[in-house]
Motif scaffolding. Sequence first.
Motif, PDB file in Angstrom:
ATOM      1  N   ILE A 146     -17.137 -50.689  63.834  1.00  0.00           N
ATOM      2  CA  ILE A 146     -16.365 -51.872  64.234  1.00  0.00           C
ATOM      3  C   ILE A 146     -16.669 -52.223  65.694  1.00  0.00           C
ATOM      4  N   ASP A 147     -16.865 -53.499  65.964  1.00  0.00           N
ATOM      5  CA  ASP A 147     -17.069 -53.987  67.332  1.00  0.00           C
ATOM      6  C   ASP A 147     -15.704 -54.000  68.036  1.00  0.00           C
ATOM      7  N   LEU A 148     -15.393 -52.899  68.701  1.00  0.00           N
ATOM      8  CA  LEU A 148     -14.070 -52.763  69.318  1.00  0.00           C
ATOM      9  C   LEU A 148     -13.832 -53.747  70.464  1.00  0.00           C
ATOM     10  N   ILE A 192      -7.833 -55.326  60.631  1.00  0.00           N
ATOM     11  CA  ILE A 192      -8.849 -54.574  59.884  1.00  0.00           C
ATOM     12  C   ILE A 192      -8.227 -53.251  59.478  1.00  0.00           C
ATOM     13  N   VAL A 193      -8.192 -52.989  58.185  1.00  0.00           N
ATOM     14  CA  VAL A 193      -7.763 -51.684  57.685  1.00  0.00           C
ATOM     15  C   VAL A 193      -9.014 -50.954  57.232  1.00  0.00           C
ATOM     16  N   THR A 194      -9.371 -49.884  57.909  1.00  0.00           N
ATOM     17  CA  THR A 194     -10.555 -49.117  57.547  1.00  0.00           C
ATOM     18  C   THR A 194     -10.142 -47.804  56.906  1.00  0.00           C
ATOM     19  N   THR A 195     -10.844 -47.422  55.859  1.00  0.00           N
ATOM     20  CA  THR A 195     -10.519 -46.181  55.166  1.00  0.00           C
ATOM     21  C   THR A 195     -11.207 -44.986  55.808  1.00  0.00           C
ATOM     22  N   SER A 196     -11.768 -45.175  56.983  1.00  0.00           N
ATOM     23  CA  SER A 196     -12.396 -44.083  57.729  1.00  0.00           C
ATOM     24  C   SER A 196     -11.525 -43.727  58.923  1.00  0.00           C
ATOM     25  N   ALA A 197     -11.732 -42.507  59.425  1.00  0.00           N
ATOM     26  CA  ALA A 197     -11.073 -42.117  60.674  1.00  0.00           C
ATOM     27  C   ALA A 197     -11.864 -42.655  61.858  1.00  0.00           C
ATOM     28  N   GLY A 198     -13.206 -42.651  61.725  1.00  0.00           N
ATOM     29  CA  GLY A 198     -14.062 -43.159  62.786  1.00  0.00           C
ATOM     30  C   GLY A 198     -14.109 -44.673  62.820  1.00  0.00           C
ATOM     31  N   LEU A 223       2.452 -51.192  61.837  1.00  0.00           N
ATOM     32  CA  LEU A 223       1.442 -50.577  60.988  1.00  0.00           C
ATOM     33  C   LEU A 223       1.654 -49.067  60.912  1.00  0.00           C
ATOM     34  N   ILE A 224       1.254 -48.488  59.805  1.00  0.00           N
ATOM     35  CA  ILE A 224       1.438 -47.056  59.578  1.00  0.00           C
ATOM     36  C   ILE A 224       0.494 -46.228  60.441  1.00  0.00           C
ATOM     37  N   SER A 225      -0.736 -46.705  60.620  1.00  0.00           N
ATOM     38  CA  SER A 225      -1.730 -45.926  61.370  1.00  0.00           C
ATOM     39  C   SER A 225      -2.480 -46.825  62.353  1.00  0.00           C
ATOM     40  N   LEU A 226      -1.734 -47.519  63.184  1.00  0.00           N
ATOM     41  CA  LEU A 226      -2.317 -48.415  64.177  1.00  0.00           C
ATOM     42  C   LEU A 226      -3.160 -47.616  65.172  1.00  0.00           C
ATOM     43  N   VAL A 227      -4.376 -48.086  65.406  1.00  0.00           N
ATOM     44  CA  VAL A 227      -5.229 -47.479  66.423  1.00  0.00           C
ATOM     45  C   VAL A 227      -4.869 -48.099  67.764  1.00  0.00           C
ATOM     46  N   LEU A 228      -4.386 -47.267  68.665  1.00  0.00           N
ATOM     47  CA  LEU A 228      -3.893 -47.774  69.947  1.00  0.00           C
ATOM     48  C   LEU A 228      -4.969 -47.824  71.011  1.00  0.00           C
ATOM     49  N   ASP A 229      -5.904 -46.870  70.959  1.00  0.00           N
ATOM     50  CA  ASP A 229      -6.904 -46.744  72.013  1.00  0.00           C
ATOM     51  C   ASP A 229      -8.171 -47.504  71.632  1.00  0.00           C
ATOM     52  N   LEU A 230      -8.152 -48.815  71.826  1.00  0.00           N
ATOM     53  CA  LEU A 230      -9.337 -49.644  71.559  1.00  0.00           C
ATOM     54  C   LEU A 230     -10.143 -49.859  72.830  1.00  0.00           C
ATOM     55  N   ARG A 268     -18.482 -48.364  56.339  1.00  0.00           N
ATOM     56  CA  ARG A 268     -19.936 -48.302  56.336  1.00  0.00           C
ATOM     57  C   ARG A 268     -20.544 -49.597  56.862  1.00  0.00           C
ATOM     58  N   TYR A 269     -20.116 -50.724  56.311  1.00  0.00           N
ATOM     59  CA  TYR A 269     -20.700 -52.009  56.689  1.00  0.00           C
ATOM     60  C   TYR A 269     -20.318 -52.354  58.130  1.00  0.00           C
ATOM     61  N   PRO A 270     -21.298 -52.718  58.988  1.00  0.00           N
ATOM     62  CA  PRO A 270     -20.990 -52.999  60.394  1.00  0.00           C
ATOM     63  C   PRO A 270     -20.198 -54.289  60.576  1.00  0.00           C
ATOM     64  N   LEU A 271     -19.039 -54.166  61.172  1.00  0.00           N
ATOM     65  CA  LEU A 271     -18.219 -55.339  61.479  1.00  0.00           C
ATOM     66  C   LEU A 271     -18.487 -55.708  62.936  1.00  0.00           C
ATOM     67  N   ASN A 272     -19.618 -56.384  63.140  1.00  0.00           N
ATOM     68  CA  ASN A 272     -20.027 -56.740  64.488  1.00  0.00           C
ATOM     69  C   ASN A 272     -19.550 -58.143  64.845  1.00  0.00           C
ATOM     70  N   GLN A 273     -19.915 -58.579  66.030  1.00  0.00           N
ATOM     71  CA  GLN A 273     -19.462 -59.884  66.513  1.00  0.00           C
ATOM     72  C   GLN A 273     -19.924 -61.017  65.605  1.00  0.00           C
ATOM     73  N   ASP A 274     -21.148 -60.907  65.086  1.00  0.00           N
ATOM     74  CA  ASP A 274     -21.678 -61.970  64.218  1.00  0.00           C
ATOM     75  C   ASP A 274     -20.839 -62.143  62.961  1.00  0.00           C
ATOM     76  N   ILE A 275     -20.372 -61.040  62.415  1.00  0.00           N
ATOM     77  CA  ILE A 275     -19.535 -61.098  61.218  1.00  0.00           C
ATOM     78  C   ILE A 275     -18.129 -61.567  61.571  1.00  0.00           C
ATOM     79  N   LEU A 276     -17.565 -60.976  62.603  1.00  0.00           N
ATOM     80  CA  LEU A 276     -16.165 -61.270  62.950  1.00  0.00           C
ATOM     81  C   LEU A 276     -15.966 -62.727  63.355  1.00  0.00           C
TER      82      LEU A 276
END
Length: 344
Positions: free
Chosen positions: A109-111, A99-105, A337-344, A82-90
Amino acid sequence: MLYNISRSKKHPKMADNRESQSDSCQDLPQVLVLEPPPILQHYPNYFSNKFQLLKAWDYSLPLNQFLATQAQSVRALLSPGRYPLNQDILRLIPSLQLIVTTSAGLNHIDLPECRRRGISIANAGNVFTEDSADLGVALLIDVLRKITAADGYVRQGLWAKKGDFPLGSKLGGKRVGIVGLGNIGMEVAKRLRAFGSKILYTSRKEKPHVSYAYYSNVYDLATESDALIICCGLTDETRNIINKPVMEALGKDGVIVNIGRGGIVNEKELIECLVEGKIGGAGLDVFEKEPNVPEELLTMENVVLSPHRAVHTPESLISMCEHVARNLEAFFSNKPLISLVLDL
């Protein structure tokens, strides 16, 4: 831009009392958490013997000061999506590697920034797939058969006063277009086939291993469908993709179900089409400006509303605890990682 996080009031010297934690806790790998995820709300002690959770809401500091003083060496962050992980935060977390996110989407996140920094992302994987599919089909059945509306009719005593409730519509034989035939979309299709529905779909690419009819765009899909179930993620390409022309193509008896993200549907145009009778109904688990829902939707009997709970069952949340722990354990052990997101 930095966002404020609401925190419970703590003693002003809360940060100074960190030394009181046990040595065993201090020896555990540290994981940053900016807001309480549902898994911690329901299972607060699940990670206590595995990781030291650095919880932003436990501190009285403004977020930027908290990150600048407490999170400089943190390598892993747990996000509820929910909370935006944008450039200012990162940029305030210079050592972050995961980053481990409990969402599928991943729309929070600032990819590009993660790509630039080499920050890996692990998402929910398939943990929530079945629960999401269940709710998607349930919402469709509810709208078609008018279950929620019929419930209200009985509770208000209208059955005795006005007689029989209006007829609903059967699911069997309906042409259901799935927007996004990923893991969730495939589970939705499997369930709908059991009801005797005809499956059509659109996706980023045609799936060579499925027999369902493929449409390269959502407008053509809507033209051939009786209902649309939205299962895709929110991206620049999918934002407001379900607009007035798509709804008009779906037709006056058409139903839209959204278990993806609120921004995929143009909410203003959805309301207009519902008011004008250009579509037959909607089942919505997600909204553009959650938790705020347009007042117009609240009074429509042909609209079924759910407070973004598609994935929230005790079974799925405990599975997510296990999933998060496995990803973090793999990271801190230098394993894949168990569920690494490959397509960033």
